[in-house]
Write a protein that holds these residues in place. Structure first.
Motif, PDB file in Angstrom:
ATOM      1  N   ARG A  30       0.833  -1.201   0.000  1.00  0.00           N
ATOM      2  CA  ARG A  30       0.000   0.000   0.000  1.00  0.00           C
ATOM      3  C   ARG A  30       0.871   1.256   0.000  1.00  0.00           C
ATOM      4  N   SER A  64      -5.280   3.907  11.460  1.00  0.00           N
ATOM      5  CA  SER A  64      -6.329   3.234  10.705  1.00  0.00           C
ATOM      6  C   SER A  64      -7.625   3.102  11.507  1.00  0.00           C
ATOM      7  N   GLY A 119      -2.945   6.260   8.697  1.00  0.00           N
ATOM      8  CA  GLY A 119      -2.965   4.840   8.348  1.00  0.00           C
ATOM      9  C   GLY A 119      -2.281   4.456   7.052  1.00  0.00           C
ATOM     10  N   ALA A 128     -13.480  -1.138  -3.245  1.00  0.00           N
ATOM     11  CA  ALA A 128     -13.306  -2.288  -2.364  1.00  0.00           C
ATOM     12  C   ALA A 128     -14.645  -2.751  -1.825  1.00  0.00           C
ATOM     13  N   SER A 143     -16.326  -2.948  13.361  1.00  0.00           N
ATOM     14  CA  SER A 143     -15.210  -3.888  13.278  1.00  0.00           C
ATOM     15  C   SER A 143     -14.090  -3.556  14.264  1.00  0.00           C
ATOM     16  N   GLY A 194      -8.240  -1.357   9.100  1.00  0.00           N
ATOM     17  CA  GLY A 194      -8.425  -1.499   7.657  1.00  0.00           C
ATOM     18  C   GLY A 194      -7.164  -1.353   6.839  1.00  0.00           C
ATOM     19  N   ASN A 195      -6.212  -0.584   7.338  1.00  0.00           N
ATOM     20  CA  ASN A 195      -4.994  -0.337   6.565  1.00  0.00           C
ATOM     21  C   ASN A 195      -3.885  -1.341   6.843  1.00  0.00           C
ATOM     22  N   TYR A 203      -5.230  -6.214   2.278  1.00  0.00           N
ATOM     23  CA  TYR A 203      -5.583  -5.216   3.289  1.00  0.00           C
ATOM     24  C   TYR A 203      -7.046  -5.428   3.696  1.00  0.00           C
ATOM     25  N   ASP A 220      -9.459  -3.503   4.601  1.00  0.00           N
ATOM     26  CA  ASP A 220     -10.553  -2.679   4.068  1.00  0.00           C
ATOM     27  C   ASP A 220     -10.951  -3.080   2.650  1.00  0.00           C
ATOM     28  N   ARG A 221     -10.284  -4.079   2.097  1.00  0.00           N
ATOM     29  CA  ARG A 221     -10.697  -4.587   0.786  1.00  0.00           C
ATOM     30  C   ARG A 221     -11.477  -5.895   0.901  1.00  0.00           C
ATOM     31  N   GLU A 251     -21.677  -1.626 -11.499  1.00  0.00           N
ATOM     32  CA  GLU A 251     -20.650  -2.589 -11.063  1.00  0.00           C
ATOM     33  C   GLU A 251     -21.301  -3.797 -10.381  1.00  0.00           C
ATOM     34  N   ASN A 252     -22.360  -3.543  -9.605  1.00  0.00           N
ATOM     35  CA  ASN A 252     -22.980  -4.625  -8.832  1.00  0.00           C
ATOM     36  C   ASN A 252     -24.391  -4.984  -9.265  1.00  0.00           C
ATOM     37  N   MET A 255     -26.748   5.103  -4.574  1.00  0.00           N
ATOM     38  CA  MET A 255     -25.962   6.084  -5.344  1.00  0.00           C
ATOM     39  C   MET A 255     -26.657   6.445  -6.655  1.00  0.00           C
ATOM     40  N   GLN A 264     -25.147  10.018  -7.270  1.00  0.00           N
ATOM     41  CA  GLN A 264     -23.692   9.812  -7.160  1.00  0.00           C
ATOM     42  C   GLN A 264     -23.164   8.845  -8.218  1.00  0.00           C
ATOM     43  N   LYS A 265     -24.088   8.150  -8.859  1.00  0.00           N
ATOM     44  CA  LYS A 265     -23.669   7.144  -9.831  1.00  0.00           C
ATOM     45  C   LYS A 265     -24.654   7.127 -10.993  1.00  0.00           C
TER      46      LYS A 265
END
Lengths: 333, 490
Positions: A17, A207, A274, A331, B89, B93-94, B138, B140-141, B264-265, B294, B299-300
């Motif tokens: 990253r 983060s 982060g 993501a 959570s 995330g990073n 990572y 957050d993905r 996309e979804n 969105m 937004q989309k």
């Protein structure tokens, strides 16, 4: 098999990253160098490169300190004043006959104390980092001014020749010692950030601070350490400044905190915390240095240089935020 | 004989004069999934605090791993090895999966970190779950299911023997929940214990070995697996399912029409809504809600297909324009996300008034008139200056009455029942019903079916971005909500 391992190695490096931004910023750096060398063929002369490296190192060192702080999701505005404080305390002591190395040590300890205070104000007293370090910035500048009764110091004299050579004038293996200092600082702090538990804790705090607390990370300790590291870097630059000029000036380091932020964010360190790697800070410092040096070579006045660097910083942060929100959306999708 | 991992014996916890836990009794065995069905939210936080952190209690005793860990006057040195998995959570995330599992936990001693070693260890752990997780990815993905699995593995790596699973159905899609249940059963066999907190008995009964009903900080009934019948719960729960009559205007032209919309979804998603109709869009994979939202707030834009709203092609790139065109949104947990705590009740209520298409200027006279008109609905709460002192029910009223005042043609609700206890959910049913009675169409975007059938006129099942099935209100009684919760019908 070996080819596969090599492919994986490069794949891992690229997947890291922040590496994407380092690669794109490095490309921009290369392009800038080409443009400036076309504008002035002397840009790539050995002397200019050598000067450029010496100009970049102080920004790189404070950039490293600021990057540590930014990665925890905070900011350190006191960096410039601590540079001034370190410069003035060390120079004042030297002019009063104290051994240069002892003077440097005392200056360093005072600066680390300021870092400790900033860190505790942010982590323990929960002050917003902007306010806490604004306070320590003013206090540190005051200490720099009061060190020699509101005067710049006289020349630190011949007794400090060794000190000056070590930090600025001396050369080792054909490179100025300043450059070696920058290299050692980078390697050491990059190792801490990327290979140790402390480094992971720094990223974790930036983060998700709540998750970090729940996971046993000592947030107060780590945040304080980060501010101490930032002060260490600033103090080191203060000593380099003393060695460079051979005297202490009260306005040494003025505006350095923002140069440090610029070097960090241009290199991909996120102001939201982060994210970011120190290699990016190196490239960011070089962008800052090359812009300054190249524009100077091209005959641009200081005002234009400042405007250009300001625009580059804003664009870099904008790209970071767009890329970050875009990535998060992608993501989640 | 089974050994126990946790026992709360006559635990009472009083804080600031409020009895949070009242003679609370619960026992969890090793290798057991114990369900907890809170009829209201009172005492849940206190329960989690005492079992995780050993916070002081007023009376009773808590045993963990067959050792006395908490009683009045005794302060334990360390928290219990309990790990809570919930919507918020506990992951960074990073950082990568392997960092989160091994480095970001109490007791990780090594200072130098070898990524290679950590990744290899993570791979072994992840393989056991059957869910593909890249140790170097990572966090957050990751998908919500992968995040839950990482949390589970993190807890295990940290030595946790008891996991609290708090309202998984509120953030895991039906398909993901079903997969996670399989993982829980696997680890249950290996001796790990779980407390499965769920607002809906359908969800809890599916996976648990026993279930306890909790009300006002007290366990009022414990059911064994053989007693997992709706009839056994009837004396304790409110029945409000299928109470809403169908009152939308049949035969009218559609208010909202999605025609093969792809993003996309979304995968050629098509559906229509009539004015005054309530449609529940059940997102089996928890992927399309964000896209629909969105699309509707500008937004989309769709990659292909079209959206018609009120007889015109719907094209907007600005959320304010969507509001002016007559589309309002109520987010998940709106009392936390949609109210302005610094404003009075009345100011919050009037917030959308001047944002109508032909907006009116909000003068003190108009405000006074609104206050008078809505006093009958809101009661004395309407005069509240500090809304933070109001109950959850009053705050939900405020959110929904604000929509009444704005009077849009379509209201989009995101998981409206999320985080609400049984009594609040019953009240929410009546609030949503009141929108329908005012002629507004209501589109509910949900990841689980629970409660939504009580207000819906039509149910649309969306899987992998596609409308795979529709049910009309008339056949709701024949639907087994169980199937949606675990995704077997998908």
């Amino acid at each position: 098999m070996q080819v596969k391992e090599k492919t994986n190695f490069f794949k891992n490096i690229i997947a890291m990253r922040g590496m994407g931004q380092v690669i794109s910023v490095s490309s921009a750096l290369v392009m800038m160098c080409i443009v400036f060398s076309i504008l002035n063929p002397n840009f790539f002369s050995g002397k200019n490169i050598s000067n450029l490296l010496r100009q970049v190192v102080p920004i790189l060192i404070i950039g490293i300190g600021q990057s540590y702080v930014l990665i925890t999701g905070n900011i350190d505005l006191s960096i410039g004043s601590i540079v001034g404080m370190s410069c003035m305390i060390s120079a004042t002591l030297m002019t009063r006959g104290v051994n240069p190395w002892v003077s440097a040590l005392i200056a360093m300890l005072c600066c680390l104390g300021m870092g400790l205070i900033s860190g505790l104000l942010v982590s323990k007293a929960k002050l917003p980092p902007f306010i806490a370090t604004l306070g320590t910035m003013i206090v540190a500048r005051g200490i720099a001014q009061i060190s020699n009764n509101n005067y710049n110091t006289d020349a630190i004299g011949e007794g400090a020749r060794g000190f000056r050579n070590f930090f600025y004038y001396g050369q080792t293996l054909g490179l100025f010692n300043t450059v070696w200092i920058g290299l050692v600082v980078f390697i050491f702090f990059d190792f801490i950030l990327s290979r140790t538990r402390t480094g992971r804790h720094i990223y974790a705090i930036g983060s998700n601070i709540e998750a970090s607390k729940l996971s046993g990370v000592n947030v107060v300790f780590t945040t304080t350490i980060v501010y101490i590291i930032s002060s260490f870097c600033a103090a080191l630059v203060g000593l380099i400044t003393t060695a460079t000029g051979g005297l202490g000036t009260m306005d040494a380091g003025n505006g350095y905190e923002l140069n440090a932020v610029a070097a960090s964010v241009i290199g991909g360190v996120s102001t939201l915390g982060g994210q970011g790697i120190l290699l990016g800070t190196v490239v960011g410092s070089f962008i800052w240095g090359v812009l300054n040096n190249g524009l100077q070579f091209a005959g641009a006045p200081v005002a234009i240089r400042n405007i250009v660097i300001g625009i580059v910083v804003v664009v870099a942060v904008l790209i970071d935020i767009i890329a970050r929100t875009g990535k998060v959306k992608k993501a989640k999708e | 004989m089974k050994s126990e991992i946790l026992r709360l014996q006559n635990v009472t916890k009083v804080s600031s004069g409020v009895t949070l836990l009242d003679q609370f009794n619960m026992m969890v065995y090793k290798g057991e999934i114990m369900g907890l069905l809170p009829l209201n939210t009172h005492g849940i936080s206190a329960f989690l605090d005492v079992i995780c952190q050993n916070t002081p209690i007023s009376s009773g005793c808590i045993y963990f791993n067959e050792k006395e860990k908490n009683y009045p006057g005794y302060i334990t040195e360390s928290p219990n090895k309990v790990y809570v998995i919930e919507k918020t959570s506990s992951l960074a995330g990073n950082l990568t999966v392997s960092d989160n599992i091994f480095v970001l936990r109490k007791g990780f001693k090594k200072y130098y970190i070898s990524n290679k070693v950590l990744k290899a260890q993570t791979k072994i752990l992840a393989e056991e779950t059957g869910i593909h997780i890249d140790p170097g990815e990572y966090v957050d993905r990751l998908s919500p299911l992968q995040c839950c699995v990482v949390e589970l593995l993190k807890g295990m790596a940290g030595g946790a023997k008891l996991f609290v699973l708090n309202e998984l159905a509120s953030f895991l899609s039906s398909v993901a929940l079903s997969q996670f249940h399989k993982i829980l059963l696997h680890y249950k066999e290996k001796g790990y214990s779980f407390i499965y907190i769920g607002s809906h008995h359908e969800d809890v009964f599916k996976i648990c070995d026993r279930a306890a009903l909790m009300k006002n900080g007290r366990i009022i009934k414990v059911l064994d697996k053989k007693e997992f019948l709706y009839e056994k719960l009837m004396p304790y729960i409110l029945d409000y399912h299928l109470a809403t009559p169908s009152n939308f205007i049949k035969g009218k032209s559609p208010l909202l029409e999605f025609d093969n919309v792809t993003t996309e979804n979304l995968n050629s998603l098509s559906f229509t809504m009539l004015p005054g109709e309530c449609v529940v869009l059940l997102d089996m994979n928890n992927t399309v809600i964000g896209d629909i939202l969105m699309l509707m707030n500008g937004q989309k834009q769709p990659h292909s297909g079209s959206i018609m709203f009120d007889g015109r092609k719907f094209e907007t790139r600005d959320g304010r324009k969507a509001l002016q065109k007559g589309i309002a949104f109520i987010e998940e947990n709106p009392t936390k996300t949609m109210l302005f705590t610094q404003m009075s009740y009345l100011d919050n209520l009037c917030f959308l008034v001047d944002k109508r298409d032909k907006g009116i200027k909000l003068t003190p006279k108009i405000k006074k008139s609104i206050e008078k008109e809505y006093y009958s609905l809101c009661g004395p709460d309407i005069q509240a200056v500090d809304i933070t002192r109001l109950s959850a029910k009053s705050l939900y009223n405020l959110v929904y009455y604000r929509i009444h005042l704005h009077n849009p043609k379509l209201v989009i609700l995101i998981q409206p029942f999320s985080g609400a206890d049984m009594y609040l959910r019953k009240h929410l049913v009546s609030l949503i019903d009141s929108l329908k009675k005012r002629g507004m169409a209501v589109l509910i975007l949900a990841v689980n079916i629970a409660d939504n059938l009580a207000v819906a006129n039509r149910l649309i099942i969306v899987q992998k971005g596609k409308n795979i099935r529709e049910y009309r209100q008339e056949v709701f009684r024949s639907i087994d909500p169980h199937d949606f919760l675990v995704g077997q019908n998908a």
